[in-house]
Design a protein around this motif. Structure first.
Motif, PDB file in Angstrom:
ATOM      1  N   GLY A 168      41.835  35.612  35.381  1.00 49.42           N
ATOM      2  CA  GLY A 168      40.559  36.093  35.889  1.00 49.42           C
ATOM      3  C   GLY A 168      39.940  35.197  36.939  1.00 49.42           C
ATOM      4  O   GLY A 168      38.823  35.462  37.394  1.00 49.42           O
ATOM      5  N   GLY A 169      40.638  34.127  37.341  1.00 51.33           N
ATOM      6  CA  GLY A 169      40.147  33.255  38.396  1.00 51.33           C
ATOM      7  C   GLY A 169      40.399  33.856  39.764  1.00 51.33           C
ATOM      8  O   GLY A 169      41.324  34.653  39.960  1.00 51.33           O
ATOM      9  N   VAL A 170      39.563  33.471  40.726  1.00 48.09           N
ATOM     10  CA  VAL A 170      39.688  34.016  42.084  1.00 48.09           C
ATOM     11  C   VAL A 170      40.810  33.300  42.830  1.00 48.09           C
ATOM     12  O   VAL A 170      40.799  32.084  42.981  1.00 48.09           O
ATOM     13  CB  VAL A 170      38.354  33.868  42.853  1.00 48.09           C
ATOM     14  CG1 VAL A 170      38.521  34.315  44.298  1.00 48.09           C
ATOM     15  CG2 VAL A 170      37.257  34.671  42.171  1.00 48.09           C
ATOM     16  N   GLU A 171      41.789  34.088  43.303  1.00 49.07           N
ATOM     17  CA  GLU A 171      42.917  33.562  44.076  1.00 49.07           C
ATOM     18  C   GLU A 171      42.650  33.628  45.572  1.00 49.07           C
ATOM     19  O   GLU A 171      43.154  32.821  46.332  1.00 49.07           O
ATOM     20  CB  GLU A 171      44.182  34.355  43.754  1.00 49.07           C
ATOM     21  CG  GLU A 171      44.884  33.932  42.488  1.00 49.07           C
ATOM     22  CD  GLU A 171      45.665  32.649  42.671  1.00 49.07           C
ATOM     23  OE1 GLU A 171      46.480  32.558  43.600  1.00 49.07           O
ATOM     24  OE2 GLU A 171      45.446  31.721  41.881  1.00 49.07           O
ATOM     25  N   GLY A 172      41.884  34.618  45.993  1.00 47.68           N
ATOM     26  CA  GLY A 172      41.615  34.800  47.410  1.00 47.68           C
ATOM     27  C   GLY A 172      40.997  36.158  47.651  1.00 47.68           C
ATOM     28  O   GLY A 172      40.514  36.816  46.719  1.00 47.68           O
ATOM     29  N   VAL A 173      41.002  36.595  48.896  1.00 52.69           N
ATOM     30  CA  VAL A 173      40.484  37.916  49.253  1.00 52.69           C
ATOM     31  C   VAL A 173      41.527  38.633  50.098  1.00 52.69           C
ATOM     32  O   VAL A 173      42.390  38.010  50.715  1.00 52.69           O
ATOM     33  CB  VAL A 173      39.152  37.815  50.029  1.00 52.69           C
ATOM     34  CG1 VAL A 173      38.069  37.196  49.174  1.00 52.69           C
ATOM     35  CG2 VAL A 173      39.326  37.042  51.337  1.00 52.69           C
ATOM     36  N   ILE A 174      41.435  39.953  50.100  1.00 51.84           N
ATOM     37  CA  ILE A 174      42.396  40.751  50.866  1.00 51.84           C
ATOM     38  C   ILE A 174      41.653  41.880  51.559  1.00 51.84           C
ATOM     39  O   ILE A 174      40.729  42.480  50.985  1.00 51.84           O
ATOM     40  CB  ILE A 174      43.514  41.304  49.951  1.00 51.84           C
ATOM     41  CG1 ILE A 174      44.599  41.981  50.781  1.00 51.84           C
ATOM     42  CG2 ILE A 174      42.957  42.243  48.884  1.00 51.84           C
ATOM     43  CD1 ILE A 174      45.852  42.315  49.976  1.00 51.84           C
ATOM     44  N   THR A 175      42.033  42.133  52.804  1.00 51.60           N
ATOM     45  CA  THR A 175      41.413  43.187  53.594  1.00 51.60           C
ATOM     46  C   THR A 175      42.476  44.116  54.147  1.00 51.60           C
ATOM     47  O   THR A 175      43.686  43.835  54.087  1.00 51.60           O
ATOM     48  CB  THR A 175      40.617  42.597  54.775  1.00 51.60           C
ATOM     49  OG1 THR A 175      41.540  41.988  55.690  1.00 51.60           O
ATOM     50  CG2 THR A 175      39.593  41.586  54.306  1.00 51.60           C
TER      51      THR A 175
END
Length: 426
Positions: free
Chosen positions: A308-315
């Motif tokens: 549940g940790g944030v790995e990154g963002v994707i667009t």
């Protein structure tokens, strides 16, 4: 013996053989026809464009009709030839076998072999000459062909242990082979072929493969004042329509700031323009992400790891960039690592471990780690200072450049056996 029946039968046999030769040429030309042949025909004979498109829409139907007509003509030829030999005797007296061989050999030569070879060498002229007569008889053949195909399928069901019309999806490898064949035929340019193959391979990639890592992502604290957030927005090198907003910890993303709407009303509190976040698991297929979550080009998803940790963002743009990155000519791409000498590399921190391992002929696979910078960070536990040297898995890695949150460049040397002292940082 009357000569008239013999002449009539012989002339009928010649006529059917000539028609069979035409049908054999048409069948071979249809099977040999490629898109660039169609383009040549359209350019030289615009009046045939509609007819060519009619065949191109359902090529299997035209081929079925040609094969059916050819089969009927071959049966007719066989009957007429046998009738000629039986009723009027051998062409060469007392040499019935030689007569039969010469007769059938001549029929095969002029009715099958020569027209087939001619159509293989020059399919375009054959199509130009024969397409109009073929399309005239095509409607009459269509119903008969469909009925015969249906009857054959029913009969084959009791004889053949597997269905003759089994449909299955093509594998990625088969599709890539078809794309490569189209490129060799001239129907696709090399860059178009590479781009299509990259899209196919995207089906094997995950959200993690396409995302922007967390260390490269600008994130905003929910408690930040408007001035600080405005400075962050202006300082983003890669502009986003949305920015993740977290509470207490970057692993606790509570929403996405709609940057454009907020900047239209800069005096308002940015917290009034926070939308619900879109969470995407890192293992989700990239094409599914593209279709299900990022159908709107300006949308942004927050990629989560298994805990549940944030790995990154994707667009939307990240996935398009992943498609295009390997499709541009190699000379125009920046290499992530440079070979200095045998067992000696200079590398970006983002260079993939599998590519470095391939260059050094080593297995550098580490579960949960993809880049050389991540490997060094995981070993030391923090972003090191430039000049720091660490030995890991038979490699001496020296950090050359770094930022506060990431390693930018390293130098790698492959150690000889016995020289390795894993995990030793200097």
């Amino acid at each position: 013996m009357s000569l008239a029946p013999f002449v009539i039968t012989a002339l009928l046999l010649v006529a059917v053989t000539l028609v069979s030769a035409v049908i054999s040429a048409m069948e071979t030309a249809l099977l040999s026809l490629k898109e660039h042949h169609t383009a040549v025909i359209d350019e030289g004979r615009p009046d045939l464009t509609g007819m060519m498109r009619s065949i191109a829409r359902q090529p299997h139907r035209s081929i079925h009709q040609v094969v059916l007509l050819g089969t009927l003509l071959n049966l007719t030829i066989a009957v007429l030839a046998l009738l000629l030999l039986r009723e009027f005797g051998p062409l060469i007296p007392e040499r019935p076998h030689l007569s039969a061989g010469l007769l059938f050999g001549t029929i095969i030569l002029f009715g099958e072999l020569i027209p087939t070879l001619a159509a293989l060498v020059a399919p375009v002229p054959v199509i130009r000459v024969l397409i109009k007569p073929f399309l005239l008889v095509s409607p009459a053949l269509e119903k008969f062909s469909a009925s015969l195909e249906s009857l054959t399928s029913k009969l084959s069901g009791g004889v053949v242990p597997f269905p003759l019309h089994r449909h299955r999806e093509l594998t990625d490898e088969e599709i890539e082979t078809l794309v490569e064949m189209r490129r060799e035929d001239g129907a696709l340019a090399p860059t178009e072929s590479e781009m299509i193959q990259e899209i196919i391979r995207l089906g094997n990639k995950t959200a993690k493969d396409c995302m922007t890592p967390r260390v490269d992502t600008k994130m905003i604290s929910h408690a930040s004042p408007n001035e600080s957030v405005r400075a962050v927005v202006r300082g983003v090198a890669k502009p986003y329509w949305f920015l993740p907003v977290y509470k207490e910890s970057p692993d606790t993303v509570i929403g996405l700031l709609d940057v454009k709407r907020w900047l239209y009303r800069p005096d308002s509190d940015f917290r009034d323009f926070i939308n619900p976040p879109i969470f995407i698991p890192e293992t989700m297929n990239a094409l599914e992400v593209f279709r299900d979550y990022l159908s709107v080009p300006r949308s942004l998803g927050v990629v989560l790891d298994e805990y549940g940790g944030v790995e990154g963002v994707i667009t939307h743009a990240d996935i398009v960039e992943e498609i295009l990155a390997d499709a541009v000519p190699t000379s125009e791409r920046n290499e992530e690592f440079e070979v200095i000498g045998r067992g000696h590399l200079r590398s970006d921190g983002d260079a993939r471990l599998d590519e470095i391992g391939e260059a050094l002929d080593m297995d550098l696979a580490h579960e949960g780690l993809d880049t050389i910078g991540g490997l060094v960070f995981n070993e030391i536990g923090h972003v090191p200072n430039p000049g720091t040297r660490v030995e890991i898995d038979g490699l001496a890695i020296t950090v050359r450049r770094c930022q506060p949150q990431r390693i930018l460049a390293v130098e790698i040397e492959k150690l000889e056996a016995g020289d390795t002292e894993s995990g030793n940082a200097h």
